[in-house]
Scaffold this motif. Sequence first.
Motif, mmCIF file in Angstrom:
data_model
loop_
_atom_site.group_PDB
_atom_site.id
_atom_site.type_symbol
_atom_site.label_atom_id
_atom_site.label_comp_id
_atom_site.label_asym_id
_atom_site.label_seq_id
_atom_site.Cartn_x
_atom_site.Cartn_y
_atom_site.Cartn_z
ATOM 1 N N GLN A 66 -34.202 -1.405 -9.102
ATOM 2 C CA GLN A 66 -35.299 -0.660 -8.478
ATOM 3 C C GLN A 66 -35.970 0.251 -9.506
ATOM 4 O O GLN A 66 -37.190 0.350 -9.550
ATOM 5 C CB GLN A 66 -34.773 0.150 -7.288
ATOM 6 C CG GLN A 66 -35.843 0.870 -6.511
ATOM 7 C CD GLN A 66 -36.727 -0.036 -5.694
ATOM 8 O OE1 GLN A 66 -36.458 -1.212 -5.521
ATOM 9 N NE2 GLN A 66 -37.802 0.505 -5.190
ATOM 10 N N ALA A 67 -35.171 0.908 -10.346
ATOM 11 C CA ALA A 67 -35.725 1.783 -11.377
ATOM 12 C C ALA A 67 -36.564 0.988 -12.374
ATOM 13 O O ALA A 67 -37.647 1.438 -12.783
ATOM 14 C CB ALA A 67 -34.608 2.526 -12.099
ATOM 15 N N VAL A 68 -36.099 -0.183 -12.760
ATOM 16 C CA VAL A 68 -36.853 -1.043 -13.681
ATOM 17 C C VAL A 68 -38.147 -1.496 -13.017
ATOM 18 O O VAL A 68 -39.217 -1.504 -13.646
ATOM 19 C CB VAL A 68 -35.995 -2.253 -14.123
ATOM 20 C CG1 VAL A 68 -36.832 -3.298 -14.830
ATOM 21 C CG2 VAL A 68 -34.853 -1.791 -15.007
ATOM 22 N N MET A 69 -38.066 -1.850 -11.744
ATOM 23 C CA MET A 69 -39.248 -2.299 -11.007
ATOM 24 C C MET A 69 -40.303 -1.182 -10.952
ATOM 25 O O MET A 69 -41.488 -1.429 -11.158
ATOM 26 C CB MET A 69 -38.857 -2.719 -9.593
ATOM 27 C CG MET A 69 -39.973 -3.217 -8.748
ATOM 28 S SD MET A 69 -39.330 -3.545 -7.094
ATOM 29 C CE MET A 69 -40.701 -4.402 -6.393
ATOM 30 N N ILE A 70 -39.860 0.046 -10.682
ATOM 31 C CA ILE A 70 -40.776 1.184 -10.619
ATOM 32 C C ILE A 70 -41.420 1.417 -11.982
ATOM 33 O O ILE A 70 -42.638 1.617 -12.079
ATOM 34 C CB ILE A 70 -40.040 2.444 -10.121
ATOM 35 C CG1 ILE A 70 -39.724 2.307 -8.634
ATOM 36 C CG2 ILE A 70 -40.859 3.700 -10.389
ATOM 37 C CD1 ILE A 70 -38.799 3.379 -8.093
ATOM 38 N N ASP A 71 -40.605 1.377 -13.022
ATOM 39 C CA ASP A 71 -41.123 1.589 -14.376
ATOM 40 C C ASP A 71 -42.164 0.523 -14.734
ATOM 41 O O ASP A 71 -43.230 0.841 -15.263
ATOM 42 C CB ASP A 71 -39.964 1.587 -15.376
ATOM 43 C CG ASP A 71 -40.390 2.027 -16.752
ATOM 44 O OD1 ASP A 71 -41.097 3.045 -16.859
ATOM 45 O OD2 ASP A 71 -40.019 1.334 -17.732
ATOM 46 N N ASN A 72 -41.857 -0.732 -14.443
ATOM 47 C CA ASN A 72 -42.799 -1.822 -14.727
ATOM 48 C C ASN A 72 -44.084 -1.661 -13.927
ATOM 49 O O ASN A 72 -45.180 -1.890 -14.441
ATOM 50 C CB ASN A 72 -42.164 -3.182 -14.425
ATOM 51 C CG ASN A 72 -41.118 -3.570 -15.436
ATOM 52 O OD1 ASN A 72 -41.072 -3.046 -16.545
ATOM 53 N ND2 ASN A 72 -40.253 -4.481 -15.057
ATOM 54 N N TYR A 73 -43.960 -1.269 -12.666
ATOM 55 C CA TYR A 73 -45.137 -1.083 -11.813
ATOM 56 C C TYR A 73 -46.045 0.003 -12.399
ATOM 57 O O TYR A 73 -47.251 -0.181 -12.524
ATOM 58 C CB TYR A 73 -44.708 -0.714 -10.394
ATOM 59 C CG TYR A 73 -45.864 -0.395 -9.480
ATOM 60 C CD1 TYR A 73 -46.645 -1.409 -8.941
ATOM 61 C CD2 TYR A 73 -46.189 0.924 -9.159
ATOM 62 C CE1 TYR A 73 -47.717 -1.129 -8.109
ATOM 63 C CE2 TYR A 73 -47.251 1.214 -8.333
ATOM 64 C CZ TYR A 73 -48.008 0.193 -7.803
ATOM 65 O OH TYR A 73 -49.069 0.471 -6.983
ATOM 66 N N VAL A 117 -41.220 0.159 -2.869
ATOM 67 C CA VAL A 117 -41.371 0.775 -1.554
ATOM 68 C C VAL A 117 -41.970 2.175 -1.648
ATOM 69 O O VAL A 117 -42.876 2.529 -0.892
ATOM 70 C CB VAL A 117 -40.007 0.824 -0.830
ATOM 71 C CG1 VAL A 117 -40.102 1.588 0.472
ATOM 72 C CG2 VAL A 117 -39.486 -0.581 -0.580
ATOM 73 N N ASP A 118 -41.503 2.970 -2.588
ATOM 74 C CA ASP A 118 -41.962 4.352 -2.711
ATOM 75 C C ASP A 118 -43.411 4.468 -3.180
ATOM 76 O O ASP A 118 -43.981 5.558 -3.144
ATOM 77 C CB ASP A 118 -41.068 5.123 -3.686
ATOM 78 C CG ASP A 118 -39.642 5.251 -3.174
ATOM 79 O OD1 ASP A 118 -39.423 5.064 -1.961
ATOM 80 O OD2 ASP A 118 -38.744 5.541 -3.985
ATOM 81 N N TYR A 119 -44.015 3.394 -3.610
ATOM 82 C CA TYR A 119 -45.369 3.431 -4.154
ATOM 83 C C TYR A 119 -46.389 2.702 -3.284
ATOM 84 O O TYR A 119 -47.537 2.510 -3.691
ATOM 85 C CB TYR A 119 -45.374 2.861 -5.583
ATOM 86 C CG TYR A 119 -44.674 3.794 -6.532
ATOM 87 C CD1 TYR A 119 -45.376 4.719 -7.279
ATOM 88 C CD2 TYR A 119 -43.288 3.794 -6.638
ATOM 89 C CE1 TYR A 119 -44.744 5.605 -8.125
ATOM 90 C CE2 TYR A 119 -42.642 4.686 -7.478
ATOM 91 C CZ TYR A 119 -43.369 5.584 -8.213
ATOM 92 O OH TYR A 119 -42.726 6.466 -9.040
ATOM 93 N N LYS A 120 -45.997 2.340 -2.080
ATOM 94 C CA LYS A 120 -46.918 1.619 -1.190
ATOM 95 C C LYS A 120 -48.112 2.472 -0.781
ATOM 96 O O LYS A 120 -49.229 1.980 -0.712
ATOM 97 C CB LYS A 120 -46.176 1.089 0.030
ATOM 98 C CG LYS A 120 -45.198 -0.012 -0.330
ATOM 99 C CD LYS A 120 -44.932 -0.928 0.818
ATOM 100 C CE LYS A 120 -43.920 -1.966 0.432
ATOM 101 N NZ LYS A 120 -44.485 -3.161 -0.119
ATOM 102 N N GLU A 121 -47.884 3.760 -0.528
ATOM 103 C CA GLU A 121 -48.987 4.646 -0.145
ATOM 104 C C GLU A 121 -49.990 4.768 -1.294
ATOM 105 O O GLU A 121 -51.205 4.669 -1.080
ATOM 106 C CB GLU A 121 -48.451 6.024 0.237
ATOM 107 C CG GLU A 121 -49.544 6.967 0.699
ATOM 108 C CD GLU A 121 -49.003 8.340 1.067
ATOM 109 O OE1 GLU A 121 -49.816 9.275 1.087
ATOM 110 O OE2 GLU A 121 -47.791 8.483 1.326
#
Length: 161
Positions: A66-73, A117-121
Amino acid sequence: MSKKHFKLTDKDIHHIFNSPSKIAIFVAVFVTIVLCVFVLIQMDLKTSKKSVQILSQAEQTKSDAQAVMIDNYKKEVKNILSKYLLQRKKKEFSASKACQSLVNQTVEQVLNLTVPVDYKEFHLKLVVLLDKENKNCSTGAGELDEEWKELLNEYEWLSFP
């Protein structure tokens, strides 16, 4: 034919435990049963501990992913928006086919991202702002500079050097 029931009497018990060899066999069987139960309980406890370890490792792996996904996003959004905002500053940008083409290309890139999920808004706000930008391209309506500033200020990780 009548059924005979076997009843264990005091006399039978005395007879069973009368000889030392029979007592030794009884004790050996009893100890074997106790040891088997003990071993089974220990194996169950070890299996339970391993299951807990596996679950905690899986949770850690999921958290890392999840942390890697957030960083990549974040990196991808910053890259897309830096290119877009740079082009947006040019004079020939507003009210032109180039404007609509650039906005549509940017929207397509943004919509193809995997959103944590945390960045959908945030993602929704970005897409809505780009949609407004697209409408401004076709109508030549007012600037959206203030809305871009608000979005960039609201999400500090999006700051550009």
